[in-house]
Design an enzyme around this catalytic site. Structure first.
Site, PDB file in Angstrom:
ATOM      1  N   ARG A  62     -22.611  18.465 -56.832  1.00 48.69           N
ATOM      2  CA  ARG A  62     -23.967  17.890 -56.963  1.00 48.69           C
ATOM      3  C   ARG A  62     -24.034  16.378 -56.755  1.00 48.69           C
ATOM      4  O   ARG A  62     -24.865  15.693 -57.345  1.00 48.69           O
ATOM      5  CB  ARG A  62     -24.596  18.257 -58.319  1.00 48.69           C
ATOM      6  CG  ARG A  62     -24.762  19.715 -58.573  1.00 48.69           C
ATOM      7  CD  ARG A  62     -25.644  20.424 -57.541  1.00 48.69           C
ATOM      8  NE  ARG A  62     -25.512  21.858 -57.693  1.00 48.69           N
ATOM      9  CZ  ARG A  62     -24.679  22.606 -56.947  1.00 48.69           C
ATOM     10  NH1 ARG A  62     -23.956  22.075 -55.979  1.00 48.69           N
ATOM     11  NH2 ARG A  62     -24.583  23.896 -57.149  1.00 48.69           N
TER      12      ARG A  62
ATOM     13  N   SER B  98     -31.791  23.839 -62.479  1.00 50.71           N
ATOM     14  CA  SER B  98     -30.814  23.661 -63.563  1.00 50.71           C
ATOM     15  C   SER B  98     -30.935  22.238 -64.097  1.00 50.71           C
ATOM     16  O   SER B  98     -30.794  21.283 -63.342  1.00 50.71           O
ATOM     17  CB  SER B  98     -29.391  23.865 -63.052  1.00 50.71           C
ATOM     18  OG  SER B  98     -29.244  25.169 -62.583  1.00 50.71           O
TER      19      SER B  98
ATOM     20  N   GLU C 290     -28.482  17.029 -64.565  1.00 48.21           N
ATOM     21  CA  GLU C 290     -28.350  17.169 -63.114  1.00 48.21           C
ATOM     22  C   GLU C 290     -29.591  16.554 -62.454  1.00 48.21           C
ATOM     23  O   GLU C 290     -29.545  15.984 -61.368  1.00 48.21           O
ATOM     24  CB  GLU C 290     -28.236  18.653 -62.737  1.00 48.21           C
ATOM     25  CG  GLU C 290     -28.182  18.859 -61.234  1.00 48.21           C
ATOM     26  CD  GLU C 290     -27.948  20.311 -60.813  1.00 48.21           C
ATOM     27  OE1 GLU C 290     -27.118  20.981 -61.439  1.00 48.21           O
ATOM     28  OE2 GLU C 290     -28.608  20.745 -59.862  1.00 48.21           O
TER      29      GLU C 290
HETATM   30  C1  LIG Z   1     -36.532  26.642 -59.145  1.00 43.34           C
HETATM   31  C2  LIG Z   1     -35.422  25.736 -58.686  1.00 43.34           C
HETATM   32  C3  LIG Z   1     -34.205  26.260 -58.305  1.00 43.34           C
HETATM   33  C4  LIG Z   1     -33.172  25.428 -57.869  1.00 43.34           C
HETATM   34  N1  LIG Z   1     -31.981  25.982 -57.500  1.00 43.34           N
HETATM   35  C5  LIG Z   1     -30.977  25.182 -57.054  1.00 43.34           C
HETATM   36  C6  LIG Z   1     -29.729  25.751 -56.641  1.00 43.34           C
HETATM   37  O1  LIG Z   1     -29.534  26.946 -56.630  1.00 43.34           O
HETATM   38  N2  LIG Z   1     -28.759  24.893 -56.227  1.00 43.34           N
HETATM   39  C7  LIG Z   1     -28.943  23.534 -56.181  1.00 43.34           C
HETATM   40  O2  LIG Z   1     -28.020  22.796 -55.770  1.00 43.34           O
HETATM   41  N3  LIG Z   1     -30.103  22.973 -56.585  1.00 43.34           N
HETATM   42  C8  LIG Z   1     -31.129  23.757 -57.005  1.00 43.34           C
HETATM   43  N4  LIG Z   1     -32.320  23.199 -57.400  1.00 43.34           N
HETATM   44  C9  LIG Z   1     -32.465  21.719 -57.433  1.00 43.34           C
HETATM   45  C10 LIG Z   1     -32.991  21.087 -56.137  1.00 43.34           C
HETATM   46  O3  LIG Z   1     -33.759  22.010 -55.378  1.00 43.34           O
HETATM   47  C11 LIG Z   1     -31.858  20.542 -55.271  1.00 43.34           C
HETATM   48  O4  LIG Z   1     -31.138  19.536 -55.956  1.00 43.34           O
HETATM   49  C12 LIG Z   1     -32.350  19.965 -53.943  1.00 43.34           C
HETATM   50  O5  LIG Z   1     -31.237  19.660 -53.139  1.00 43.34           O
HETATM   51  C13 LIG Z   1     -33.190  18.690 -54.103  1.00 43.34           C
HETATM   52  O6  LIG Z   1     -33.810  18.413 -52.861  1.00 43.34           O
HETATM   53  P1  LIG Z   1     -35.201  17.628 -52.791  1.00 43.34           P
HETATM   54  O7  LIG Z   1     -35.542  17.441 -51.357  1.00 43.34           O
HETATM   55  O8  LIG Z   1     -36.217  18.316 -53.616  1.00 43.34           O
HETATM   56  O9  LIG Z   1     -34.780  16.249 -53.428  1.00 43.34           O
HETATM   57  P2  LIG Z   1     -35.616  15.337 -54.444  1.00 43.34           P
HETATM   58  O10 LIG Z   1     -35.778  16.065 -55.730  1.00 43.34           O
HETATM   59  O11 LIG Z   1     -36.831  14.840 -53.785  1.00 43.34           O
HETATM   60  O12 LIG Z   1     -34.585  14.146 -54.652  1.00 43.34           O
HETATM   61  C14 LIG Z   1     -33.343  14.379 -55.303  1.00 43.34           C
HETATM   62  C15 LIG Z   1     -32.420  13.181 -55.016  1.00 43.34           C
HETATM   63  O13 LIG Z   1     -32.134  13.151 -53.618  1.00 43.34           O
HETATM   64  C16 LIG Z   1     -32.493  11.884 -53.069  1.00 43.34           C
HETATM   65  N5  LIG Z   1     -32.972  12.112 -51.698  1.00 43.34           N
HETATM   66  C17 LIG Z   1     -33.964  12.914 -51.265  1.00 43.34           C
HETATM   67  N6  LIG Z   1     -34.071  12.862 -49.929  1.00 43.34           N
HETATM   68  C18 LIG Z   1     -33.120  11.985 -49.513  1.00 43.34           C
HETATM   69  C19 LIG Z   1     -32.725  11.488 -48.245  1.00 43.34           C
HETATM   70  N7  LIG Z   1     -33.310  11.883 -47.103  1.00 43.34           N
HETATM   71  N8  LIG Z   1     -31.706  10.586 -48.180  1.00 43.34           N
HETATM   72  C20 LIG Z   1     -31.089  10.167 -49.312  1.00 43.34           C
HETATM   73  N9  LIG Z   1     -31.412  10.603 -50.539  1.00 43.34           N
HETATM   74  C21 LIG Z   1     -32.419  11.508 -50.640  1.00 43.34           C
HETATM   75  C22 LIG Z   1     -33.577  11.326 -53.991  1.00 43.34           C
HETATM   76  O14 LIG Z   1     -33.605   9.914 -53.907  1.00 43.34           O
HETATM   77  C23 LIG Z   1     -33.068  11.827 -55.337  1.00 43.34           C
HETATM   78  O15 LIG Z   1     -32.057  10.970 -55.814  1.00 43.34           O
HETATM   79  C24 LIG Z   1     -33.373  24.014 -57.825  1.00 43.34           C
HETATM   80  C25 LIG Z   1     -34.619  23.490 -58.189  1.00 43.34           C
HETATM   81  C26 LIG Z   1     -35.640  24.338 -58.608  1.00 43.34           C
HETATM   82  C27 LIG Z   1     -36.972  23.743 -58.977  1.00 43.34           C
END
Ligand SMILES: Cc1cc2nc3c(=O)[nH]c(=O)nc-3n(C[C@H](O)[C@H](O)[C@H](O)COP(=O)(O)OP(=O)(O)OC[C@H]3O[C@@H](n4cnc5c(N)ncnc54)[C@H](O)[C@@H]3O)c2cc1C
Length: 305
Positions: free
Chosen positions: A179, A229, A299
């Site tokens: 992560r 999570s 996380e």
């Molecule tokens: C119902 C649910 C289920 C989930 N299941 C999982 C799972 O199975 N496995 C898992 O790993 N995660 C899971 N997640 C968590 C989440 O979806 C992941 O961590 C996902 O990768 C976050 O992506 P995001 O685009 O939403 O990032 P954001 O939430 O928008 O940002 C998260 C971080 O990434 C950074 N970021 C975003 N875009 C960029 C970019 N282009 N360049 C640099 N940094 C960037 C942001 O600054 C921040 O620090 C889940 C979430 C939910 C709500």
């Protein structure tokens, strides 16, 4: 700040900048106050120009994807939020009988990419298809599920470095681990990512995606807003199991609750504030530490605290 907002408007156009926007509607937790402005660039050139301007003017800013791993403070964020949700595109780089190499823009949702690859009969992305984030957020977090993580299939990414140059970082240079990645440590902004995958059977791939989706529906509290999570997996333990064994399922502070369905999720059962979530997660950490001696770590990424 007004001057900077005007200059950003000149770059992205009137319809892609929202001053004093509430971030609540841009996070899956449905929590959070306002930012000074939310900007949604839709091309690589716009992103580079906006980020360069923000850095050159020493403006506080934050890059977000789908907001699915974010907890935004109730006071909001005193800066500019750059959302990459409108920066989309998938480009096939190379294809032969066995392999398929694609470049995906950072704002593409992992679900769209997974479904696109399934239609092309390309396997290896099924594990990520149900993760509700963008490619950029996924790389930053080295998102993973069902035994896979992006590290397994990533070739390289293009990113904006801290000095605003555009660089290519190989899988090894990304230092992808549980992560996290170098993006978190060095403030790189992911513009696109290249994945190398294998050809497979489209029906089998779609069936696997469906199986994972059903498993999520069965095990996760998807009917409530959350950020997935809440805690990282502590070395040698499963966070949800520790929380459940500590008798914390259903514990509630205001509108934030430890899900009864999956103890690893804190859900927003209605009107939760960031303060509620912090109070609840602090309590969970305290009790788990007391009962098992294990320190849980969030996380979820915090913004504006
Ligand atoms: C119902 C649910 C289920 C989930 N299941 C999982 C799972 O199975 N496995 C898992 O790993 N995660 C899971 N997640 C968590 C989440 O979806 C992941 O961590 C996902 O990768 C976050 O992506 P995001 O685009 O939403 O990032 P954001 O939430 O928008 O940002 C998260 C971080 O990434 C950074 N970021 C975003 N875009 C960029 C970019 N282009 N360049 C640099 N940094 C960037 C942001 O600054 C921040 O620090 C889940 C979430 C939910 C709500």
């Amino acid at each position: 700040m007004i001057d900077v907002i005007d200059r950003i408007r000149d770059i992205v156009g009137d319809s892609r900048i929202f001053p004093e926007e509430s971030l609540k509607n841009y996070t899956t937790f449905r929590i959070g106050g306002k930012c000074r402005a939310l900007v949604m660039p839709s091309t690589k050139e716009e992103i580079i120009k906006v980020v360069t301007l923000l850095r050159e003017t020493n403006t506080n800013f934050f890059v977000m994807g789908n907001g699915s791993n974010l907890l935004v403070s109730d006071e909001g964020f005193d800066g500019i939020v750059v959302s990459l949700k409108f920066f989309k595109g998938i480009e096939v780089l190379e294809e032969d009988d066995k392999t398929f190499t694609v470049r995906v823009m950072a704002g593409e949702l992992m679900s769209s990419v997974g479904n696109y690859l399934a239609r092309q009969g390309v396997e290896g992305f099924e594990f990520a298809t149900g993760i509700p984030g963008t490619i950029g957020g996924g790389v930053r977090m080295n998102a993973g599920a069902y035994g896979g993580e992006l590290k397994d299939i990533l070739v390289n990414i293009t990113a904006i470095a801290e000095d605003n140059t555009v660089v290519t970082l190989s899988n090894e240079e990304l230092e992808l681990s549980y992560r996290t990645s170098i993006l978190a440590k060095k403030n790189y902004i992911c513009l696109d990512a290249c994945f190398k995958l294998n050809k497979g059977d489209s029906l089998d791939i779609k069936a696997k995606i469906k199986e994972y989706a059903n498993s999520r529906k069965e095990k996760q509290p998807l009917n409530y807003p959350s950020a997935g999570s809440t805690f990282k997996r502590p070395e040698g333990y499963i966070a949800a199991k520790l929380i459940d064994e500590a008798g914390l399922k259903g514990l509630q502070v205001g509108g934030a609750k430890v899900s009864e369905k999956h103890a690893g999720f804190v859900v927003n059962v209605g009107g939760a504030t960031a303060k509620d979530v912090i109070e609840l997660t602090d309590k969970v950490k305290e009790v788990v530490k007391e009962k098992n001696g294990v320190s849980l770590e969030l996380e979820v990424v915090k913004l504006g605290f």
